[in-house]
Design a protein around this motif. Structure first.
Motif, short mmCIF file in Angstrom:
data_model
loop_
_atom_site.label_atom_id
_atom_site.label_comp_id
_atom_site.label_asym_id
_atom_site.label_seq_id
_atom_site.Cartn_x
_atom_site.Cartn_y
_atom_site.Cartn_z
N HIS A 140 0.83 -1.17 0.09
CA HIS A 140 -0.24 0.06 0.01
C HIS A 140 1.08 1.14 -0.10
O HIS A 140 2.08 1.26 0.30
N CYS A 141 0.38 2.32 -0.10
CA CYS A 141 1.00 3.74 -0.04
C CYS A 141 0.39 4.68 1.14
O CYS A 141 0.67 6.03 0.75
N THR A 151 1.67 4.63 -7.34
CA THR A 151 0.56 4.31 -8.43
C THR A 151 -0.75 3.80 -7.66
O THR A 151 -1.92 3.83 -8.35
N LEU A 152 -0.90 3.39 -6.31
CA LEU A 152 -2.01 3.02 -5.76
C LEU A 152 -3.17 4.13 -5.69
O LEU A 152 -4.24 4.11 -5.62
N LYS A 153 -2.37 5.35 -5.27
CA LYS A 153 -3.11 6.68 -5.23
C LYS A 153 -3.88 6.99 -6.41
O LYS A 153 -4.92 7.53 -6.50
N TYR A 154 -3.08 6.65 -7.51
CA TYR A 154 -3.68 6.91 -8.91
C TYR A 154 -4.78 6.11 -9.27
O TYR A 154 -5.86 6.38 -9.60
N GLU A 155 -4.53 4.85 -8.76
CA GLU A 155 -5.90 3.75 -8.96
C GLU A 155 -6.79 4.15 -8.20
O GLU A 155 -8.05 3.76 -8.66
N TYR A 207 6.02 9.07 -14.26
CA TYR A 207 6.65 9.58 -12.89
C TYR A 207 5.88 8.83 -11.95
O TYR A 207 6.49 8.86 -10.73
N ARG A 208 4.96 7.76 -12.20
CA ARG A 208 4.21 7.02 -11.27
C ARG A 208 5.38 5.85 -10.60
O ARG A 208 5.98 5.53 -11.46
N LYS A 209 5.25 5.67 -9.55
CA LYS A 209 6.05 4.65 -8.83
C LYS A 209 5.20 3.72 -8.15
O LYS A 209 4.27 3.90 -7.43
N ARG A 210 5.50 2.41 -8.29
CA ARG A 210 4.91 1.18 -7.83
C ARG A 210 5.17 1.21 -6.32
O ARG A 210 6.12 1.63 -5.73
N PRO A 211 4.16 0.83 -5.52
CA PRO A 211 4.46 0.68 -3.97
C PRO A 211 5.66 -0.17 -3.50
O PRO A 211 6.25 0.33 -2.70
N THR A 212 5.89 -0.97 -4.47
CA THR A 212 7.14 -2.07 -3.99
C THR A 212 8.44 -1.10 -4.21
O THR A 212 9.50 -1.22 -3.74
#
Length: 637
Positions: A140-141, A151-155, A207-212
């Protein structure tokens, strides 16, 4: 001559054949140690990606060719060299003193790698401890270190009606007042009273970054913006690094007697985990897509030189040749141990492990791609990116993710520990062999101080700029030097020491008929003298001509960092000419006499035990008479 009964000595435990130096308790200790040393992190996080990017299943053709023409011959070569002399990587060059600098280079390279390799183990320890939770922390973020680019915030934004993410802000589409042309550019459509954002084109996607990824970079490493910004120590990593060095010390505290028992777990546990991951992976939705990308052959790719270069480099590094570790491990063998079988078995098992790991890795990555609606290449990575970003993301999607994460990172720890134990044992053995009458009795103290120094020097790698240092040393220290060591040791033994003499050394260990009983034994001689050196020379020249300065985060290191990198290369290579010059100056006589002195074996070269020295002398004397070889046996034995 060695009898069949002699060979059984190495298969049993009992008292040491060499009481001063010690021996493996039994043959299984040695095989598992070699297997654990060869099968390391690269088998899991480098080979699968390398195979995928170099023709998939077609890559196995150059990979197999390089195994039989370079990897396996060099592996057998180093095992024979260490077993015959019962010496470490420096003192083994009593065989030809002018090449003793190769041994110094191997030990220095191992010391450099040992410093940062334990840092990688400490990363795995950190992740394993972090996995003891019902919700994995990289899922999670909502951590303090997460950014608006997660990216989770984006989704989550797009999951809300009439909302889209404009750069870093979640906004209502209606309130934005976009024109039809602007809506068309981002592929948002108004239909049936609602906004359809299913095909929304995110102009900020790069510019998006995955939580991992944010967890790895910002949570674990707490990475600074550049190598110039060292920052403070990351204390969680410092404690994990300390634990890693304690584990190494405890495993080596009694030398091969203790490490030979540790490998029964550390060398076998990774296979159990890989098997479990494979069985679980192939049952996942999308696994077939991932495996197809891994094995689908692209035959046109194998016609390019780069693919063959990658195959040769992977084989060479995967088998851990020219580090000094194989010489060290085999130096604790009993004299008549069947090193031929050991070498062939471990070499093939190592490569088979790499291929099997590819299936386990890509089956899960295929599932990740399916879940995220992406193509498999978009989620594939290698190195740290695979171990600490891509694969943890796949594990978080599995039912029982906590269990899978714990055993995965425990597998990485054991894979790393096997290799690290041999790396440190190589350094310790070289130090103890320099003064055996005094230091062999205090080997545990030497091990302690080596581990302590390794921990202190490794602290730079657990600062906020630590990842830069790990990548820097990894890029420079084991690169050109190792290929040079492998090439020179083959030339030194095959052409200076003499391939006929070396063959007779092997006969004295394995039996007079070894060259005829073992299929194609002459093939090893051809490889040692011509084929393997030629392949290594090709790899060395190709690397040199196509050299580009390593990068981290797609950016070059600062100038001072590159200078440090070249210094590490220089320190591993400089002793080769320096020792040659020293030995030449120390010798007496004319230029020709000095050359003969520094190139021929010293008086104390040969088997450590007198009975074995006598047997070796008989073997050389016999073949001097019947084969007419110039063995200089009388000088040595």
């Amino acid at each position: 001559m060695a009898s069949k009964g002699d060979d059984q000595v190495s298969l049993t435990g009992g008292t040491d054949e060499n009481p001063t130096r010690g021996n493996w308790s039994n043959k299984c200790d040695f095989i598992l140690s070699c297997l654990g040393y060869a099968v390391g992190l690269g088998n899991v996080w480098r080979f699968p990606y390398l195979a995928y990017s170099n023709g998939g299943g077609a890559f196995l053709v150059p990979y197999a060719v390089m195994l039989f023409f370079a990897g396996m011959p060099i592996f057998f070569f180093e095992v024979c060299l260490g077993q015959y002399s019962s010496q470490g990587p420096i003192t083994v060059w009593r065989a030809s003193p002018m090449f003793r600098g190769i041994g110094f280079g191997m030990v220095i390279a191992s010391a450099f790698v040992g410093i940062y390799y334990n840092v990688i183990i400490c990363y795995a320890i950190y992740y394993m401890f972090a996995s003891f939770t019902s919700n994995l922390p990289w899922e999670h973020c909502d951590h303090d270190f997460n950014t608006v680019n997660c990216t989770l915030k984006y989704e989550q934004c797009l999951s809300q009606p009439d909302k889209i993410m404009i750069e870093t802000t979640c906004q209502n589409i209606t309130e934005l007042g976009l024109t039809n042309s602007e809506l068309g550019e981002i592929n948002v459509v108004y239909a049936n009273g609602t906004w359809d954002t299913s095909n929304y084109i995110d102009t900020y996607a790069d510019y998006r970054k995955r939580p991992t990824e944010e967890y790895w970079k910002r949570g674990v490493l707490q990475e600074s913006e550049s190598m110039n910004e060292t920052g403070g120590l990351v204390w969680e990593l410092v404690l994990c690094l300390l634990l890693a060095w304690i584990l190494v010390f405890l495993s080596l505290v009694k030398g091969v007697k203790s490490s030979g028992k540790v490998v029964y777990f550390t060398a076998t546990f990774p296979y159990a985990v890989l098997l479990a991951l494979f069985i679980r992976g192939v049952t996942l939705d999308g696994a077939g897509d991932g495996i197809d990308f891994f094995i689908k052959p692209e035959w046109d790719d194998i016609t390019t030189p780069q693919v063959w270069l990658d195959a040769a480099t992977q084989i060479f590094f995967s088998l851990s040749a020219a580090w000094g570790g194989l010489v060290t491990l085999s130096s604790y063998n009993r004299f008549h141990n069947n090193g031929y079988f050991d070498s062939v078995f471990v070499s093939i098992a190592n490569c088979a492990t790499s291929i099997f790991a590819g299936f386990a890795i890509f089956s899960v990555l295929g599932h990740v791609a399916k879940e995220q609606g992406k193509a498999v290449p978009d989620v594939v990575d290698s190195g740290f990116g695979l171990a600490f970003v891509a694969y943890p993301e796949g594990l978080s999607l599995l039912p029982g993710s906590t269990f899978w994460a714990i055993i995965f990172f425990l597998m990485l720890i054991t894979l790393g520990m096997d290799s690290q134990m041999v790396i440190i044992e190589t350094v310790v053995t070289a130090i103890c062999d320099s003064c055996p009458n005094y230091l062999q009795k205090k080997k545990s103290r030497v091990t302690f101080f080596v581990c302590l120094i390794g921990f202190v020097l490794g602290l730079i790698c657990v600062t906020r700029a630590g990842a830069y240092w790990v990548s820097l040393i990894d890029s420079y220290a084991p690169s050109i030097g190792l290929i040079m060591f492998g090439l020179l040791e083959l030339v030194a033994i095959s052409w200076v020491y003499g391939i006929k003499r070396f063959t007779n050394d092997i006969k004295s260990m394995l039996g007079d008929s070894c060259c005829y009983n073992f299929p194609m034994f002459f093939w090893w001689q051809l490889n040692w003298t011509v084929i393997s050196p030629s392949l290594l020379l090709f790899v060395l020249l190709y690397n040199w001509m196509n050299w580009s300065e390593p990068t981290y985060n797609d950016e070059l290191y600062p100038v001072w960092g590159r200078v440090v990198g070249w210094i590490t290369i220089g320190l591993t290579l400089i002793f080769i000419p320096l020792v040659m010059l020293y030995e030449f100056i120390k010798a007496s006589g004319s230029i020709v006499q000095r050359w003969r002195t520094i190139s021929r074996p010293t008086a104390n070269w040969g088997p450590a035990i007198q009975a074995n020295r006598t047997q070796a002398w008989q073997m050389h004397t016999y073949h001097n008479t019947t084969m007419g070889g110039k063995e200089f046996a009388d000088d040595v034995y």
